[in-house]
Write an enzyme that holds these catalytic residues in place. Structure first.
Site, PDB file in Angstrom:
ATOM      1  CG  ASP A 105      -1.812   1.140   1.350  1.00 39.72           C
ATOM      2  OD1 ASP A 105      -2.675   1.250   0.468  1.00 39.72           O
ATOM      3  OD2 ASP A 105      -1.681   1.959   2.287  1.00 39.72           O
TER       4      ASP A 105
ATOM      5  CG  HIS B 135      -9.695  -0.723  -2.266  1.00 41.62           C
ATOM      6  ND1 HIS B 135      -8.570  -1.224  -2.891  1.00 41.62           N
ATOM      7  CD2 HIS B 135      -9.249   0.097  -1.301  1.00 41.62           C
ATOM      8  CE1 HIS B 135      -7.501  -0.722  -2.318  1.00 41.62           C
ATOM      9  NE2 HIS B 135      -7.874   0.079  -1.347  1.00 41.62           N
ATOM     10  CG  ASP B 136      -8.280   3.257  -3.183  1.00 39.96           C
ATOM     11  OD1 ASP B 136      -8.984   3.106  -2.173  1.00 39.96           O
ATOM     12  OD2 ASP B 136      -7.054   3.054  -3.189  1.00 39.96           O
TER      13      ASP B 136
END
Ligand code: NOJ
Length: 563
Positions: A204, A339-340
């Site tokens: 991440d 997911h963003d």
């Protein structure tokens, strides 16, 4: 380039919170993923990336970790995680986790100690600085840098009268990678998960580990009272590559694992090579975001109320720039969304009349590009953006921070339009398993409202329909991983065809033995596209009878005859 197992994978990203709830608390969990492993195996993917399930107060749905060595009780237990890894492996599916290296939660014991006073052993594990004062003596942050989630990238802490750096939310203090003990702690943690059996990591926010350490103000011009979104101050900085080389030597090189770094902050093709080049000590691939907003949905901020138009030329030239720039130097991951991001069928396809065709066309492009494709859960059935009618239906921390400041500038209608197109919640709604209450995701109250179209768009219906989006994804995955065209699709070269065509994304994949032509219509109307029809035979398409014009969202995957 040496061939590696992870080049021959198709990844599937799972957002655990929204995948499958087994205990009725409205939040997906690890037993839910285990329950669905047979479905995942039937889809045909051989790698899953699971978003964070570590212990967390969930300010940013788990990217704010308070214990790296444990599973949050919302998601299950450590034993569930072990069982999930074991059961995935028995089905030939590798498992990668989300490694959160840039920050922790402010509730992590390291930060709890760090805040206590200025001299404790963990003080230097985070980034603390004195603030400034304006002419009237009002307190100001140490500099004018913005955070990704609105406002300053510093937060004031009363306890010691200093600010700590946080490029995401206030509850996500940035770690200080200059500190060798911190670096060792992160390496220990990554090794611990690899020893437990995971096959690697999506790493991440990796671009941000190193900061510009003079911490001087950015010179970027901004409106008074706003902070400077000068991401380069903490993105892709030289020093970061020292940390990565060390992490590689200490951890990665000792395992047969795969790593995919997330490099936002405007990393370019050359920088991708510094992160993941075949001969560098870093990761195996890096995700970039450059192809994600080619219909202007983000920058438009809800100004345009009708449908947005995809800039197809820009989209394909972006892919071309990355693919050709990477060839022979760095392996690429490919993806439409994570997911963003918004749902890709809402972004570049059609959610109504041509839902099936456009979702299939997007799948065909994803699965025939060079690199390792990643499918985001729900994409394989063409899940869409939300249909929410109130700003209050959204829950993402980015939305919570954005809305109050947006309300000072733009109308509620514009905010809602913007969120329905651009909010991260679009990709985070519950997975649509069937047409029962809550789309079969939970027996309780889902943490986020299910999208209203679940009776039309769901797994159960599509599993039994040979023309569905899901069936097409399965066929495309088989084509990529197990057909005679596997080699050319995975390792073949790439060249755009008619690169200035405004509507069609067409390209060749070729090697010494064969050639594939992919033609994809990105429009909801018929488009002419001339090519030497007799030279090719059709492999897969999403229409039955095709002619010289491409139908709305039609795609064709063709093989050169004799090749
Ligand atoms: C990137 C993740 O994908 C996103 O969801 C998260 O909010 C930030 N990094 C912070 O960890």
């Amino acid at each position: 380039m040496k061939k590696q197992w992870w080049m021959e994978t198709v990844g599937y990203q799972i957002y655990p919170r929204s995948y499958k709830d087994t205990n009725g608390d409205g939040v997906g969990d690890l037993p839910g993923i285990i329950e669905k492993l047979d479905y995942i195996a039937r889809l045909g993917v051989n790698l899953i990336w699971i978003c964070p399930f570590y212990k967390s107060p969930m300010d940013d749905n788990g990217y704010d970790v308070s214990d790296f060595y444990n599973v949050d009780e919302l998601f299950g237990t450590l034993d569930d995680a072990k069982e999930l890894i074991r059961q995935a492996h028995t089905r030939g599916i590798r498992v990668i986790l989300d490694l959160v290296m840039n920050q922790t939660s402010d509730e992590h014991p390291w930060f709890v100690e760090s805040r206590k006073d200025k001299v404790n052993a963990k003080r230097d594990w985070y980034i603390w600085r004195d603030g400034k004062r304006d002419k009237n003596g009002n307190r100001l942050p140490p500099n004018n840098w913005a955070s990704f989630f609105e406002g300053s990238c510093w937060n004031y802490d009363d306890l010691t009268g200093q600010y700590y750096m946080k490029i995401f939310s206030n509850k996500m203090p940035d770690l200080n990678w200059e500190n060798p003990e911190l670096r060792k702690a992160m390496a220990d943690m990554a090794r611990w998960w690899l020893d437990l059996g995971v096959d690697g990591f999506r790493v991440d926010a990796i671009a941000h580990l190193a900061k510009e350490t003079s911490f001087r103000d950015s010179k970027m011009k901004v409106e008074p009272g706003r902070f400077a979104p000068d991401w380069r101050k903490f993105s892709n900085r030289d020093r970061l590559f020292d940390y990565l080389a060390e992490f590689h030597d200490e951890v990665l090189t000792h395992y047969d694992c795969v790593t995919v770094g997330e490099v936002g902050g405007g990393a370019n093709v050359e920088e991708a090579q510094r992160y993941a080049g075949f001969d560098t000590k870093g990761f195996n691939m890096v995700f970039n975001f450059d192809h994600c907003w080619k219909n202007g949905a983000f920058g438009d901020e809800g100004r345009t109320l009708g449908k947005l138009t995809t800039d197809v030329i820009d989209l394909k030239k972006t892919f071309e720039r990355w693919i050709l720039g990477s060839e022979g130097k760095v392996w690429m991951p490919q993806y439409w969304l994570n997911h963003d991001h918004p749902r890709v069928v809402s972004q570049y396809g059609d959610t109504e009349e041509y839902h099936r065709e456009s979702a299939q066309m997007l799948g065909a492009v994803l699965l025939t590009l060079p690199g390792t494709p990643f499918i985001y859960n729900g994409e394989e059935i063409g899940m869409t953006n939300v249909d929410y009618t109130s700003v209050d239906d959204f829950n993402d921390v980015w939305v919570r921070n954005y809305v109050p400041s947006a309300r000072k500038r733009i109308s509620e209608e514009r905010i809602l339009t913007h969120l329905r197109r651009a909010s991260r919640d679009n990709a985070r709604t519950p997975m649509q398993w069937d047409d029962s209450v809550n789309a079969g995701f939970t027996t309780g109250k889902p943490h986020l409202k299910v999208v209203g179209n679940y009776k039309r768009i769901n797994v159960r219906q599509q599993e039994s329909d040979e023309h569905s989006v899901l069936t097409m994804y399965k066929r495309l995955i088989q084509l990529r991983l197990h057909s005679g065209m596997k080699d050319v699709l995975i390792y073949g070269k790439f060249a755009l065809v008619q690169q200035d065509h405004p509507d069609i994304f067409a390209y060749r994949r070729f090697d010494d033995n064969s050639e594939i032509l992919v033609i994809a219509n990105f429009r909801d109307y018929k488009v002419n596209f001339a090519y030497e029809v007799d030279t090719y035979e059709l492999i897969i398409s999403n229409v039955v009878n095709f002619g010289s014009e491409l139908l709305p969202y039609e795609f064709r995957i063709l093989r050169a005859k004799g090749g």
